[in-house]
Design a protein around this motif. Sequence first.
Motif, short mmCIF file in Angstrom:
data_model
loop_
_atom_site.label_atom_id
_atom_site.label_comp_id
_atom_site.label_asym_id
_atom_site.label_seq_id
_atom_site.Cartn_x
_atom_site.Cartn_y
_atom_site.Cartn_z
N PHE A 126 107.15 72.22 19.72
CA PHE A 126 106.78 70.86 19.34
C PHE A 126 105.75 69.94 20.08
CE2 PHE A 126 107.86 66.19 20.11
CZ PHE A 126 107.49 65.64 18.85
N LEU A 129 104.67 63.61 17.73
CA LEU A 129 105.13 62.87 16.47
C LEU A 129 103.83 62.31 16.14
CD1 LEU A 129 107.61 61.95 15.06
CD2 LEU A 129 107.63 59.97 16.40
N ASN A 133 104.31 64.52 10.24
CA ASN A 133 105.66 64.98 10.58
C ASN A 133 106.70 63.82 10.37
OD1 ASN A 133 105.59 64.03 13.15
ND2 ASN A 133 104.77 65.89 14.04
N TYR A 167 109.01 70.29 12.86
CA TYR A 167 108.66 69.81 14.13
C TYR A 167 108.39 71.00 15.05
CZ TYR A 167 109.95 65.27 12.73
OH TYR A 167 110.17 64.09 11.92
#
Length: 250
Positions: A126, A129, A133, A167
């Motif tokens: 990951f 953000l 996504n 993610y």
Amino acid sequence: MSISLLFLCFAGFVAAFVDSIVGGGGIISVPAFLFAGVPAHIALGTNKFSSTFASFSSSIKFISSGKVDFKIVKFLFPFTLIGAILGVNTVLMIDAKYLNTIVLILILFVGVYSFFSKTVGLEDRFESLNKKNLFLGIFLAFSLGFYDGFFGPGTGSFLIFGLIGIYKFDFLRAAGNAKFLNFTSNITSLVLFIIKGQVYFKIGIPVAICMIIGAKFGTGFALKKGSKVIKPIFVIMSLAVAVKVLYGMR
């Protein structure tokens, strides 16, 4: 304590142990309720009652171990909630049997792909953000909240697989976030089951206690052993859910 209740408590412990790691515990606990002679509608409601407490216990342990990403799930869980509410209400209008074939194909794909892929879910890759996504995560949360509200088999597996795909989580981190989202849909469905009088508390409470203990041990096992051990269990449970759905189509 009767033999039937002892059997249900043991089945509940095993189901919660497995479910807290990779999901799919319902394929153990629901048949156990039915085998013990509990009517189908009461079995579903009582199982939801007991498993919700186990899901809560598992979620808390994942949270305390830092495996739940609130910067992500704070955006996702409201859509899981909305999806579950719509799903529970939709089941009254749509015959869920038509989903069997679709679910069977999807869950087989999830299990087989995970089995043959050497890297999926073993490394946490990951990065950050972003709009893409986040949108995909919201769509996943809403869709599986809806699905869990009116059908359910494989929800935990789909969530874990979806979170890994979107993610780039490893299995452990995906399991933590999936459990939190799954708890959201569970508690929503439970409230409606209680309102409709579909929960037999005399059985549900002792089974819930055993499920909480099972979830505690299962989550501890997952946190200790990590993704390399979770992956094969995930594949086995995905294929087991597929077998259960296939059996239900007979």
